[in-house]
Design an enzyme around this catalytic site. Structure first.
Site, PDB file in Angstrom:
ATOM      1  N   ARG A   1       0.799  -1.174  -0.165  1.00  0.00           N
ATOM      2  CA  ARG A   1       0.020  -0.071  -0.109  1.00  0.00           C
ATOM      3  C   ARG A   1       0.883   1.265   0.071  1.00  0.00           C
ATOM      4  NH1 ARG A   1      -2.941  -3.070   3.899  1.00  0.00           N
ATOM      5  NH2 ARG A   1      -4.772  -4.178   2.626  1.00  0.00           N
TER       6      ARG A   1
ATOM      7  N   GLU B   1      -5.740  16.732 -11.467  1.00  0.00           N
ATOM      8  CA  GLU B   1      -6.247  17.004 -12.550  1.00  0.00           C
ATOM      9  C   GLU B   1      -7.902  17.246 -12.539  1.00  0.00           C
ATOM     10  OE1 GLU B   1      -4.276  15.074 -15.618  1.00  0.00           O
ATOM     11  OE2 GLU B   1      -5.703  15.446 -17.355  1.00  0.00           O
TER      12      GLU B   1
ATOM     13  N   GLU C   1       8.449  19.170 -24.909  1.00  0.00           N
ATOM     14  CA  GLU C   1       7.649  19.404 -23.833  1.00  0.00           C
ATOM     15  C   GLU C   1       8.069  20.751 -23.283  1.00  0.00           C
ATOM     16  OE1 GLU C   1       5.218  17.820 -22.529  1.00  0.00           O
ATOM     17  OE2 GLU C   1       5.085  15.984 -23.896  1.00  0.00           O
TER      18      GLU C   1
ATOM     19  N   ASN D   1      -1.869  19.588 -21.128  1.00  0.00           N
ATOM     20  CA  ASN D   1      -2.390  18.581 -22.481  1.00  0.00           C
ATOM     21  C   ASN D   1      -2.184  19.301 -23.656  1.00  0.00           C
ATOM     22  OD1 ASN D   1      -2.694  16.471 -20.634  1.00  0.00           O
ATOM     23  ND2 ASN D   1      -4.879  16.994 -20.342  1.00  0.00           N
TER      24      ASN D   1
ATOM     25  N   ARG E   1      -4.769  21.682 -14.070  1.00  0.00           N
ATOM     26  CA  ARG E   1      -3.748  21.014 -14.763  1.00  0.00           C
ATOM     27  C   ARG E   1      -3.820  20.537 -16.098  1.00  0.00           C
ATOM     28  NH1 ARG E   1      -0.760  15.934 -11.219  1.00  0.00           N
ATOM     29  NH2 ARG E   1       0.507  15.185 -12.882  1.00  0.00           N
TER      30      ARG E   1
ATOM     31  N   LYS F   1       5.767  23.329 -14.336  1.00  0.00           N
ATOM     32  CA  LYS F   1       4.898  21.957 -13.759  1.00  0.00           C
ATOM     33  C   LYS F   1       4.477  21.842 -12.438  1.00  0.00           C
ATOM     34  CE  LYS F   1       3.870  17.353 -14.900  1.00  0.00           C
ATOM     35  NZ  LYS F   1       4.058  16.067 -15.638  1.00  0.00           N
TER      36      LYS F   1
ATOM     37  N   HIS G   1      -1.602  17.960 -26.885  1.00  0.00           N
ATOM     38  CA  HIS G   1      -1.731  16.524 -26.732  1.00  0.00           C
ATOM     39  C   HIS G   1      -3.054  15.869 -27.525  1.00  0.00           C
ATOM     40  CE1 HIS G   1       1.234  17.094 -24.303  1.00  0.00           C
ATOM     41  NE2 HIS G   1       1.404  15.792 -23.763  1.00  0.00           N
TER      42      HIS G   1
ATOM     43  N   LYS H   1       2.318  11.505 -11.327  1.00  0.00           N
ATOM     44  CA  LYS H   1       1.463  10.278 -12.035  1.00  0.00           C
ATOM     45  C   LYS H   1       2.334   9.111 -12.474  1.00  0.00           C
ATOM     46  CE  LYS H   1      -1.805  13.083 -14.805  1.00  0.00           C
ATOM     47  NZ  LYS H   1      -2.314  13.331 -16.192  1.00  0.00           N
TER      48      LYS H   1
ATOM     49  N   HIS I   1       6.256  10.220 -28.436  1.00  0.00           N
ATOM     50  CA  HIS I   1       5.473  10.968 -27.944  1.00  0.00           C
ATOM     51  C   HIS I   1       5.668  12.485 -27.991  1.00  0.00           C
ATOM     52  CE1 HIS I   1       2.180  12.357 -25.232  1.00  0.00           C
ATOM     53  NE2 HIS I   1       2.912  13.024 -24.571  1.00  0.00           N
TER      54      HIS I   1
ATOM     55  N   HIS J   1      -2.324  12.661 -29.368  1.00  0.00           N
ATOM     56  CA  HIS J   1      -2.764  11.232 -29.497  1.00  0.00           C
ATOM     57  C   HIS J   1      -3.341  10.494 -30.680  1.00  0.00           C
ATOM     58  CE1 HIS J   1      -2.996  12.360 -24.914  1.00  0.00           C
ATOM     59  NE2 HIS J   1      -1.778  11.823 -24.987  1.00  0.00           N
TER      60      HIS J   1
HETATM   61  P1  NAD Z   1      11.937   5.902 -22.153  1.00  0.00           P
HETATM   62  O1  NAD Z   1      12.061   5.743 -20.460  1.00  0.00           O
HETATM   63  O2  NAD Z   1      11.514   4.809 -22.854  1.00  0.00           O
HETATM   64  O3  NAD Z   1      13.630   6.558 -22.409  1.00  0.00           O
HETATM   65  C1  NAD Z   1      13.803   6.678 -23.787  1.00  0.00           C
HETATM   66  C2  NAD Z   1      15.105   5.874 -24.068  1.00  0.00           C
HETATM   67  O4  NAD Z   1      16.173   6.502 -23.754  1.00  0.00           O
HETATM   68  C3  NAD Z   1      14.914   4.474 -23.609  1.00  0.00           C
HETATM   69  O5  NAD Z   1      15.618   3.550 -24.613  1.00  0.00           O
HETATM   70  C4  NAD Z   1      16.060   4.848 -22.412  1.00  0.00           C
HETATM   71  O6  NAD Z   1      16.678   3.421 -21.995  1.00  0.00           O
HETATM   72  C5  NAD Z   1      16.878   5.874 -22.963  1.00  0.00           C
HETATM   73  N1  NAD Z   1      17.471   6.306 -21.887  1.00  0.00           N
HETATM   74  C6  NAD Z   1      17.050   7.029 -21.058  1.00  0.00           C
HETATM   75  N2  NAD Z   1      18.035   7.756 -20.512  1.00  0.00           N
HETATM   76  C7  NAD Z   1      19.464   7.659 -20.944  1.00  0.00           C
HETATM   77  C8  NAD Z   1      20.625   8.066 -20.736  1.00  0.00           C
HETATM   78  N3  NAD Z   1      20.767   8.887 -19.919  1.00  0.00           N
HETATM   79  N4  NAD Z   1      21.470   7.554 -21.714  1.00  0.00           N
HETATM   80  C9  NAD Z   1      21.098   6.663 -22.611  1.00  0.00           C
HETATM   81  N5  NAD Z   1      20.034   6.261 -22.708  1.00  0.00           N
HETATM   82  C10 NAD Z   1      19.006   6.742 -21.983  1.00  0.00           C
HETATM   83  O7  NAD Z   1      11.172   7.219 -22.562  1.00  0.00           O
HETATM   84  P2  NAD Z   1      10.945   8.483 -22.123  1.00  0.00           P
HETATM   85  O8  NAD Z   1      10.655   9.428 -23.259  1.00  0.00           O
HETATM   86  O9  NAD Z   1      11.826   8.918 -21.051  1.00  0.00           O
HETATM   87  O10 NAD Z   1       9.455   8.608 -21.346  1.00  0.00           O
HETATM   88  C11 NAD Z   1       8.340   8.428 -21.863  1.00  0.00           C
HETATM   89  C12 NAD Z   1       7.497   7.357 -20.956  1.00  0.00           C
HETATM   90  O11 NAD Z   1       6.928   8.369 -19.995  1.00  0.00           O
HETATM   91  C13 NAD Z   1       6.098   7.039 -21.621  1.00  0.00           C
HETATM   92  O12 NAD Z   1       5.765   5.483 -20.976  1.00  0.00           O
HETATM   93  C14 NAD Z   1       5.145   8.120 -21.095  1.00  0.00           C
HETATM   94  O13 NAD Z   1       3.821   7.705 -20.993  1.00  0.00           O
HETATM   95  C15 NAD Z   1       5.591   8.485 -19.592  1.00  0.00           C
HETATM   96  N6  NAD Z   1       5.420   9.979 -19.251  1.00  0.00           N
HETATM   97  C16 NAD Z   1       4.823   9.881 -17.811  1.00  0.00           C
HETATM   98  C17 NAD Z   1       4.186  11.154 -17.590  1.00  0.00           C
HETATM   99  C18 NAD Z   1       3.868  11.264 -16.166  1.00  0.00           C
HETATM  100  O14 NAD Z   1       3.288  12.261 -15.859  1.00  0.00           O
HETATM  101  N7  NAD Z   1       3.811  10.240 -15.316  1.00  0.00           N
HETATM  102  C19 NAD Z   1       4.443  12.231 -18.443  1.00  0.00           C
HETATM  103  C20 NAD Z   1       4.953  12.210 -19.445  1.00  0.00           C
HETATM  104  C21 NAD Z   1       5.489  11.033 -20.341  1.00  0.00           C
END
Ligand code: NAD
Length: 362
Positions: free
Chosen positions: A121, A237, A185, A245, A241, A227, A248, A143, A265, A252
């Site tokens: 939990r 949200e 972003e 988006n 918040r 943010k 977005h 999130k 993305h 999407h």
């Molecule tokens: P990711 O975690 O897949 O990272 C992108 C790539 O970069 C991966 O291959 C990773 O291994 C590599 N990588 C990361 N850091 C590195 C480094 N320092 N050196 C070498 N390689 C590195 O993707 P992302 O773009 O970081 O995040 C996308 C995810 O985030 C999605 O799942 C999305 O839904 C989520 N997200 C969540 C929120 C939230 O509010 N929680 C907001 C936006 C996106």
């Protein structure tokens, strides 16, 4: 070192941003009151580069951290992977005060955060985001989620970390495309909240693209501040918040139409931001010159402004299936100027279709 406070009452926490944060991490861990056993979740790209280094720092802080490595990529954000990590946590004997650390991009952060929110939990959670997108977006705001076969991020929670450490040294190995993704972003924060920040990005293109230390710390810290300010006013949200988006809605649809493969993305959001700016101008909310500024900055920072492989009909249909669409009304975040946006759900179909048509690559 820049420190950004995320004000959420009892759940408030600090984001530390610098090149090299070893001592800050060690000191934080020493004073946090955690149990000794910890789990350090990372992925198959980031783990081999930095996993051992971070594990040793946690050890210096008094923790016995075990590294759990997931395959890199979105497909790891699954209930199946979550179950594997729960099993590992149980086998390691993690208790309610055992911290879970997320070392990686948004995939690792979302998944590890989901485990931290639900294992026993809720156990302490600390983020060490290593991608630009994770630093300016996914690690701020609480999130956490995994995907379901029928949709992204459908199983999740709001769960705040105890702290976030962004060591910008770790970004040196980040692939270029991932840097541009994060920049999308960052541009968004300028458009929705801060005209001066937008102008800063316009006038520091070389420094931004080259990730020069001073400019990089500033753009990450300012993005986190914006943010954090939005999230502090609307953690779950209910209203404000939603402005996060911006871009977005169309993004999407583009991601769906291209099977989540052609564009990542951030790239889809970049195209969607031009689309939203265009709709705003067509509705007379902003002058054409603002659309030009948005489009130019996005292009200059190496992001796409046109979508390949989409049709207007398919995109138009998709926007009604978006999670953010309520009661058949699409909630558009639109511009009132650079640095100011508002939500509207009364955009006429012909305006949306025209803006979509303008985004499709000829
Ligand atoms: P990711 O975690 O897949 O990272 C992108 C790539 O970069 C991966 O291959 C990773 O291994 C590599 N990588 C990361 N850091 C590195 C480094 N320092 N050196 C070498 N390689 C590195 O993707 P992302 O773009 O970081 O995040 C996308 C995810 O985030 C999605 O799942 C999305 O839904 C989520 N997200 C969540 C929120 C939230 O509010 N929680 C907001 C936006 C996106």
């Amino acid at each position: 070192m820049r420190k950004v406070r995320v004000e959420l009452g009892k759940e408030s926490y600090d984001i530390y941003i610098s090149h090299g944060l070893q001592q800050e991490l060690v000191d934080f861990v020493k004073g946090a009151g955690f149990s000794k056993q910890a789990m350090l979740v990372t992925d198959s790209n980031v783990g081999p580069l930095y996993g051992e280094k971070i594990r040793r720092l946690l050890e210096e802080g008094g923790l016995k951290a075990t590294i759990a490595t997931i395959p890199a990529g979105e497909s790891s954000k699954s209930l199946r992977m979550a179950e594997e990590l729960y099993t590992k946590a149980i086998e390691l004997g993690l208790d309610r005060k055992s911290p879970i650390f997320a070392l990686g991009g948004g995939v690792v952060g979302d998944l590890a955060g989901f485990i931290a929110a639900t294992y026993m939990r809720g156990v302490p959670f600390v983020q060490l985001p290593t991608s630009l997108l994770a630093q300016v977006d996914s690690s701020v705001g609480g999130k956490v989620a995994v995907n379901h076969a029928l949709g992204k991020n459908l199983i999740g929670a709001f769960y705040q970390p105890k702290a976030v450490f962004m060591d910008l040294e770790l970004m040196k190995t980040l692939p270029k495309r991932e840097i541009y993704t994060g920049l999308g972003e960052i541009i968004k924060y300028g458009i929705i909240y801060d005209a001066d920040f937008f102008a800063f990005l316009e006038s520091h293109v070389k420094e931004v693209l080259g990730l020069e230390p001073e400019a990089t710390v500033h753009m990450i810290a300012r993005s986190c501040e914006i943010k954090a300010a939005v999230v502090s006013q609307d953690e779950k949200e209910a209203g404000l918040r939603r402005i996060l988006n911006f871009g977005h809605t169309m993004a999407h649809a583009i991601e769906k139409e291209t099977n989540y493969v052609r564009y990542n993305h951030g790239e889809a959001v970049a195209i969607g931001m031009v689309g939203a700016a265009d709709i705003s101008a067509r509705l007379g909310m902003i002058p054409e010159a603002d659309v030009t500024r948005v489009t130019k900055l996005i292009e200059t920072l190496q992001l796409p402004i046109y979508a390949d492989g989409c049709t207007v009909d398919a995109m138009y249909r998709d926007i009604f299936h978006d999670k953010k669409t309520v009661g058949g009304k699409v909630n558009w975040v639109l511009m009132e100027g650079i640095g100011k946006v508002m939500c509207r759900n009364d955009v006429p179909e012909d305006v949306v279709r025209a803006a979509m048509a303008a985004r499709i690559a000829k």
